[in-house]
Every structure is written in structure tokens, then in C-alpha cells.
Write a protein that holds these residues in place. Structure first.
Motif, short mmCIF file in Angstrom:
data_model
loop_
_atom_site.label_atom_id
_atom_site.label_comp_id
_atom_site.label_asym_id
_atom_site.label_seq_id
_atom_site.Cartn_x
_atom_site.Cartn_y
_atom_site.Cartn_z
N SER A 94 15.58 2.47 -10.57
CA SER A 94 14.37 2.79 -10.72
C SER A 94 13.40 1.47 -10.25
N SER A 168 -2.68 1.62 -11.10
CA SER A 168 -1.57 1.83 -11.61
C SER A 168 -0.35 1.16 -10.72
N SER A 169 0.94 0.67 -11.22
CA SER A 169 1.87 0.09 -10.39
C SER A 169 3.34 0.52 -11.10
N ASN A 170 3.96 0.65 -10.28
CA ASN A 170 5.44 1.42 -10.75
C ASN A 170 6.20 0.37 -11.71
N GLN A 171 5.81 -0.66 -11.94
CA GLN A 171 6.17 -1.70 -12.85
C GLN A 171 5.14 -2.89 -13.15
N GLU A 198 1.65 1.21 -16.22
CA GLU A 198 2.65 1.33 -15.44
C GLU A 198 2.73 2.87 -15.29
N ALA A 200 5.42 5.60 -12.33
CA ALA A 200 6.39 5.63 -11.27
C ALA A 200 5.42 6.33 -9.98
N PHE A 201 6.03 5.86 -8.84
CA PHE A 201 5.30 6.34 -7.55
C PHE A 201 5.21 7.78 -7.58
#
Length: 343
Positions: A94, A168-171, A198, A200-201
């Protein structure tokens, strides 16, 4: 970094001693540079170097299933790894929260990860280094594989409009938020005014439609369908941060780099062939991406691709690291050149 002819050997899988890396990547998701790991012998030789019969050596690679790692999959499919004496298994992750501790603990021999995750790891004393770049921005806003998108009725036209907004950013504490802050600063705004959550795309588009956030970072194969659905690209953060920004690469532990350089050289040479093949054959990149992601054929045909090259641009990395330090993503000592191994 120079490359040498692969020197395969019959060796059993060796596992690294586990180290405490969970804290390093809890807030996170290539390319030769300076530094010359030494101290270990080259254990790779000819097919019979270890007294074996020339069997392939097993290598496990951790890689997030996005278009950036298409060259890795192509190198395997085209037989480049096999020709280098390697039997490569690719395991989906991930992001950096899996791949970085995975390499440190020995779950993976090699992994793909983004550059800010490596900065965080190195600043906390974790012995990992990139040995090859993996993906690079095109440097062309509007024609890159990473975008910061917003809902069509948001009214946002540039990143300056997002001051004080939630993105948002995936992490978190990663390349997505760091690049956005860098772009905001370059645009004359305050990168520190951006708030991040955070996500997920694959979940970003729905969250925007539901009003859960103001804008979100997405990568292909999620950029194209989002734009076709009416989402607006407020920024192309990687391309706008630096047109020569290498965003991710392949890394190994310092132990492997020092004690088993032949393995890494063999892997790198095959991977470089994959990178060159991918850069020269964009249709093959699209096709292979469809084999490890659930991307409709019509999206594969239109999605934007990154550049693929094996060498890192050090100046772009230094600039990104400065932003990471400024906003507290990197808090310990960090030598950017030491992030990269020379084989």
C-alpha cells in the motif's frame, strides 16, 4: 552510477535482521548518487559460483500497484531478470508504510518507495538506500501522472485558493503533502496553511463528490477517470514542484548493499533495461499496468505516464528535502547524497 554485467549465482534467500522501523514510516506512503557502500565481498559470480547448477536466485520485491512500477513488471515479463539470473516475485504493497519496514525486516529483498519516505527513514538512522530511480515527473503541468484534484463546483482554480483547506494524501508526512506545500510556497502562498488527511488514491474522487475534503492528491490510473468525471486539476504538484523531480525508486538495506552487491547490481541492470523499455514503449506501459491494477482498457489508453529513468536529479532532491525540513516532516539529520548507493 555505473552498471556492470550481471553476475548471477545460486544462493539461498538471505533475510535481514529485523530493525525497529515502524516509527519511521508511520507518517509516510530513485537513481544513483554519492556514497560507496563497502566492507562486504561480492557474492555473485557465474552460474556455478556457489557450487550450484545455475538455478535462478529468488528475489522478492515490494511495490505499490500504480503506473510508476510498470518498468518493474515489464522487466519481469520481458525476461530481463531471468537473463540476469534472478527469479523475481513482485508483492503488492500500500506504500512506504509496508515497503520500508518490509525491506528492513527481510520480508522484501528490494522495494519501491517514494523519496520523502526515504528522507524520513534516513533522518531517523534507518539503514536503507536507493540504488536506482523508478519514476520521474514529466515536468509538464497538465500532462503528468500526479494531480491535485477538486470537485467541479469547488471554485478552486489554483493551489493558492486552497489556503486553510483540507487536502488528502495517500500517506501523511510524505511526498504528496510535501510537494503540495512546496508548490504553495513557490506560488507565493504559505505551505503551512494546508491541512492534510490520509486517504487512499481510489477513495479520493468519491470523497470529493461527498464533500469530505476540499482537494486530494491522486496518481494514475486514478487521474484520468477523475478528470473525465468532471473533477478539476487545481495543481500538478510534482511537475510544479520541480520539473526534474524523481518521485520514487528502488532501495535495499545497507547490509545487502555492503554484503551482497552482486545481487543488487544484477537486479539493477535488469531493472534499467525495464526502465529503458518502458520509456521507449508507452503502449506497453499501459498494457502491463492493466495486468496488476483493475483499470478499464479505455482508461489505460488515455492515462498520463511519468518519465522513466535510472538516475536521480540531486538538485531536485535537495530542494524537496528543504521543504520537508521546513514543515517538520524530516526532523533528524539528513544528508541527501547519502540516500543513494553507488555500486
Amino acid at each position: 552510477m555505473s552498471t556492470r554485467s550481471p553476475q548471477p549465482s545460486l544462493l539461498t534467500r538471505r533475510r535481514l535482521l529485523a530493525v525497529g522501523t515502524a516509527a519511521v514510516v508511520a507518517g509516510t506512503a530513485a537513481a544513483c548518487g554519492q556514497g560507496d557502500p563497502s566492507g562486504g565481498g561480492d557474492t555473485a559470480g557465474g552460474p556455478d559460483a556457489a557450487g550450484g547448477s545455475g538455478d535462478l536466485r529468488a528475489v522478492t520485491v515490494g511495490a505499490i500497484p500504480i503506473v510508476d512500477v510498470a518498468p518493474l513488471h515489464l522487466a519481469k515479463e520481458q525476461g530481463f531478470f531471468e537473463e540476469a539470473g534472478l527469479d523475481v516475485t513482485i508483492e503488492s504493497t500500500s506504500g512506504g508504510a509496508i515497503s520500508f519496514p518490509g525491506v528492513s525486516s527481510g520480508q522484501f529483498d528490494v522495494a519501491f518507495g517514494n523519496v520523502v519516505s526515504m528522507m524520513v527513514a534516513r533522518s531517523q538512522g534507518i539503514g536503507l538506500k536507493f540504488f536506482c530511480s523508478g519514476s520521474t515527473t514529466t515536468g509538464e503541468p497538465g500532462n503528468d501522472n500526479v494531480a491535485l484534484i477538486a470537485a467541479p463546483d469547488s471554485g478552486f482554480e489554483s493551489i493558492r485558493d486552497l489556503a486553510g483547506r483540507t487536502l488528502s494524501s495517500n500517506q501523511l508526512a510524505n511526498i504528496g503533502d510535501t510537494a503540495c506545500r512546496q508548490v504553495m510556497d513557490k506560488a507565493g502562498g504559505d505551505g503551512g496553511s494546508l491541512e492534510f488527511m490520509e486517504m487512499a488514491f481510489p477513495d479520493v474522487q468519491a470523497a470529493l463528490e461527498n464533500g469530505q475534503l476540499d482537494a486530494g492528491v491522486v496518481v494514475e490510473p486514478f487521474v484520468t477517470p477523475a478528470l473525465e468525471a468532471g473533477m478539476v486539476a487545481v495543481s500538478w504538484p510534482y511537475a510544479e514542484a520541480n520539473p526534474e523531480l524523481d518521485t520514487g525508486g528502488y532501495f535495499a538495506s545497507e547490509e545487502t548493499l555492503e554484503n551482497d552487491p552482486g545481487l543488487v547490481r544484477s537486479f539493477r541492470e535488469a531493472l534499467v533495461r525495464g526502465l529503458e523499455y518502458a520509456q521507449q514503449n508507452p503502449d506497453e506501459v499501459r498494457r502491463i499496468t492493466g495486468t496488476y491494477t483493475q483499470t478499464p482498457p479505455e482508461v489505460l489508453e488515455k492515462m498520463k505516464l511519468p518519465r522513466f529513468r535510472s538516475e536521480f536529479n540531486l538538485e531536485a532532491q535537495e530542494e524537496l528535502a528543504e521543504t520537508a525540513r521546513m514543515y517538520g516532516t524530516v526532523t533528524g539529520e539528513l544528508s541527501v547524497p547519502d540516500m543513494f548507493a553507488e555500486l
